[in-house]
Design an enzyme around this catalytic site. Structure first.
Site, PDB file in Angstrom:
ATOM      1  N   LYS A   1      -3.882   5.140   4.081  1.00 59.70           N
ATOM      2  CA  LYS A   1      -3.692   4.397   5.152  1.00 59.70           C
ATOM      3  C   LYS A   1      -4.135   4.483   6.450  1.00 59.70           C
ATOM      4  O   LYS A   1      -4.276   3.831   7.391  1.00 59.70           O
ATOM      5  CB  LYS A   1      -2.301   3.886   5.213  1.00 59.70           C
ATOM      6  CG  LYS A   1      -1.659   3.434   3.980  1.00 59.70           C
ATOM      7  CD  LYS A   1      -0.287   3.779   3.437  1.00 59.70           C
ATOM      8  CE  LYS A   1      -0.686   4.867   2.407  1.00 59.70           C
ATOM      9  NZ  LYS A   1       0.770   5.436   1.666  1.00 59.70           N
TER      10      LYS A   1
ATOM     11  N   VAL B   1      -2.017  -1.008   0.927  1.00 58.39           N
ATOM     12  CA  VAL B   1      -0.924  -1.747   1.115  1.00 58.39           C
ATOM     13  C   VAL B   1      -0.531  -2.229  -0.497  1.00 58.39           C
ATOM     14  O   VAL B   1      -1.295  -2.996  -1.136  1.00 58.39           O
ATOM     15  CB  VAL B   1      -1.020  -2.966   2.005  1.00 58.39           C
ATOM     16  CG1 VAL B   1       0.484  -3.837   1.826  1.00 58.39           C
ATOM     17  CG2 VAL B   1      -1.375  -2.566   3.432  1.00 58.39           C
TER      18      VAL B   1
ATOM     19  N   ASP C   1       5.299   5.168   6.891  1.00 57.60           N
ATOM     20  CA  ASP C   1       4.234   4.752   5.843  1.00 57.60           C
ATOM     21  C   ASP C   1       4.351   3.114   6.072  1.00 57.60           C
ATOM     22  O   ASP C   1       3.314   2.567   6.119  1.00 57.60           O
ATOM     23  CB  ASP C   1       4.656   5.029   4.534  1.00 57.60           C
ATOM     24  CG  ASP C   1       3.840   4.463   3.569  1.00 57.60           C
ATOM     25  OD1 ASP C   1       2.691   5.047   3.261  1.00 57.60           O
ATOM     26  OD2 ASP C   1       4.236   3.583   2.757  1.00 57.60           O
TER      27      ASP C   1
ATOM     28  N   LYS D   1       1.271   0.416   7.168  1.00 62.23           N
ATOM     29  CA  LYS D   1       1.118  -0.749   6.430  1.00 62.23           C
ATOM     30  C   LYS D   1       1.251  -2.159   7.205  1.00 62.23           C
ATOM     31  O   LYS D   1       0.498  -3.199   6.988  1.00 62.23           O
ATOM     32  CB  LYS D   1       1.873  -0.893   5.091  1.00 62.23           C
ATOM     33  CG  LYS D   1       1.431   0.240   4.130  1.00 62.23           C
ATOM     34  CD  LYS D   1       2.419   0.420   2.916  1.00 62.23           C
ATOM     35  CE  LYS D   1       2.069   1.497   2.132  1.00 62.23           C
ATOM     36  NZ  LYS D   1       3.154   2.041   1.049  1.00 62.23           N
TER      37      LYS D   1
ATOM     38  N   GLY E   1       2.146   4.415  -7.455  1.00 66.08           N
ATOM     39  CA  GLY E   1       1.973   5.046  -8.573  1.00 66.08           C
ATOM     40  C   GLY E   1       0.314   5.114  -8.959  1.00 66.08           C
ATOM     41  O   GLY E   1      -0.293   4.846  -8.321  1.00 66.08           O
TER      42      GLY E   1
END
Ligand SMILES: NC(=O)c1ccc[n+]([C@@H]2O[C@H](COP(=O)([O-])OP(=O)(O)OC[C@H]3O[C@@H](n4cnc5c(N)ncnc54)[C@H](O)[C@@H]3O)[C@@H](O)[C@H]2O)c1
Ligand SMILES: N[C@@H](CCO)C(=O)O
Length: 346
Positions: free
Chosen positions: A128, A155, A223, A227, A325
């Site tokens: 990011k 994102v 975080d 985004k 993930g």
């Protein structure tokens, strides 16, 4: 048949996931997507580096233990991370950049992207930092050099959001969005509701590969703030800086707060949002909100994310799916490669 040479910068969860997909699915991609991927370089601060223009064995890379200097075990490998050499001299067509997200200045990942783009190499990244903090510059550089700079996984991981909104919602009159944009914090809130302590739930999220290298980025909202900046600048034509977004996280929410919310038919969610105001500016925030159980985002549990776009022509359009993930994010890198491959065909 196209065969792209790819170098992996950062060989943690996400790029290992990509190497695993390459090991398992390259033949299938050649048949169905019209291209295959050959890994020609890997570099990682902890594991070292290896470069082979003829191609490395993806399965052998995946099987390496996560031990310091492990890439030295591969023929031609070394325990040192020669990032610049691998990026510029591996003969790669594509760099998959997946080092840690630096929420302060986006470095050194932004420099890795710059090196590749300046050398006429496509970049796909799930990081990011470079996009939120250097997006305009890097996109301009990519345009100037005629290469792709793609970042769908930045994102909501592998769940398609950026391209969907940019392409399929173009012309819909997008006014803003609100969403659950951090898998770790949503997982932590879900597990705390099930009885785990905050620390236990964070440890589980780390174990499952959802959390940032420093998980305070997840639970303090930093975080999500990145985004929100990425989505607002990409989709609302904003020019937001990280400091323009008010930000707080979930670390102050106790088990008692969660139980009290539950008893009153509500739940806590970390919400990132942005909207166009009447004067044409864009205002944005990240904060924990108490939602009624009937709210569309209230039922989103675990590491699932969801974003609801507010449009003039369609009303609310909501996309939900995995928000974190290893393999899920590796899929996002694949989707970026598919996008650049298809763009090249036109
Ligand atoms: N894991 C997820 O669910 C997920 C989802 C979306 C986006 N992301 C982003 O993708 C990126 C990679 O995530 P991950 O889960 O693989 O992280 P990770 O911590 O597992 O791996 C990052 C790797 O980068 C290496 N690294 C750090 N600094 C480096 C440097 N200067 N030079 C070379 N290597 C360096 C580390 O040694 C580590 O192996 C991060 O930016 C993260 O924010 C992750
Ligand atoms: N740490 C991030 C990874 C995805 O960006 C999360 O938990 O959502």
């Amino acid at each position: 048949m196209t065969d792209y040479k790819i170098a992996l910068v950062g060989f943690g969860g996400v790029n290992r996931g990509l190497a695993q997909l390459i090991a398992e699915r390259n033949a299938q991609w050649r048949a169905t997507l019209g291209f295959g991927l050959t890994i020609v370089g890997v570099t990682d601060l902890f594991l070292g580096s290896v470069l082979n223009r003829a191609g490395l064995d993806a399965a052998e890379l995946v099987a390496l233990p996560a031990e310091k200097g492990a890439l030295a075990r591969i023929a031609g490998g070394t325990a040192e991370a020669f990032n610049e050499t691998v990026i510029k001299q591996s003969g790669a067509d594509i760099i998959a950049e997946a080092t840690f997200t630096n929420p302060v200045d986006g470095e050194p990942a932004a420099t890795f992207c710059r090196w590749a783009l300046e050398s006429g190499i496509h970049v796909v990244t799930s990081n990011k930092g470079p996009i939120a903090l250097h997006g305009a510059e890097l996109k301009a550089l990519a345009r100037q050099r005629g290469v792709a700079f793609e970042y769908e996984g930045a994102v909501m991981s592998g769940t398609p959001v950026i391209r969907v909104a940019r392409q399929a919602l173009a012309g819909s009159g997008l006014q803003g969005f609100e969403g659950i944009l951090n898998g770790t914090s949503n997982y932590v809130l879900t597990r705390m509701k099930e009885g785990l302590s905050f620390a236990e739930a964070v440890a589980e999220a780390q174990q499952l590969g959802y959390a940032e290298a420093d998980p305070s980025a997840d639970v303090e909202g930093y975080d999500v703030r990145l985004k929100v900046v990425i989505l607002a600048n990409e989709l609302l034509d904003a020019r937001l800086k990280v400091s323009d977004v008010t930000c707080s996280g979930i670390s102050a929410i106790s088990a008692a707060d969660i139980a009290k919310a539950e008893a009153t038919g509500q739940c806590w969610k970390l919400i990132g949002a942005a909207r166009k105001t009447s004067d044409g500016s864009v205002e944005a925030s990240v904060e924990a909100r108490l939602l009624p159980r009937t709210h569309p985002l209230a039922g989103i549990g675990g590491a699932i994310n969801a974003v609801s776009f507010n449009t003039e022509l369609l009303g609310a359009v909501t996309v939900s799916g995995p928000g974190a993930g290893r393999v899920e994010t590796a899929f996002a890198l694949l989707s970026d490669i598919i996008a650049l491959h298809n763009a090249g065909k036109r």
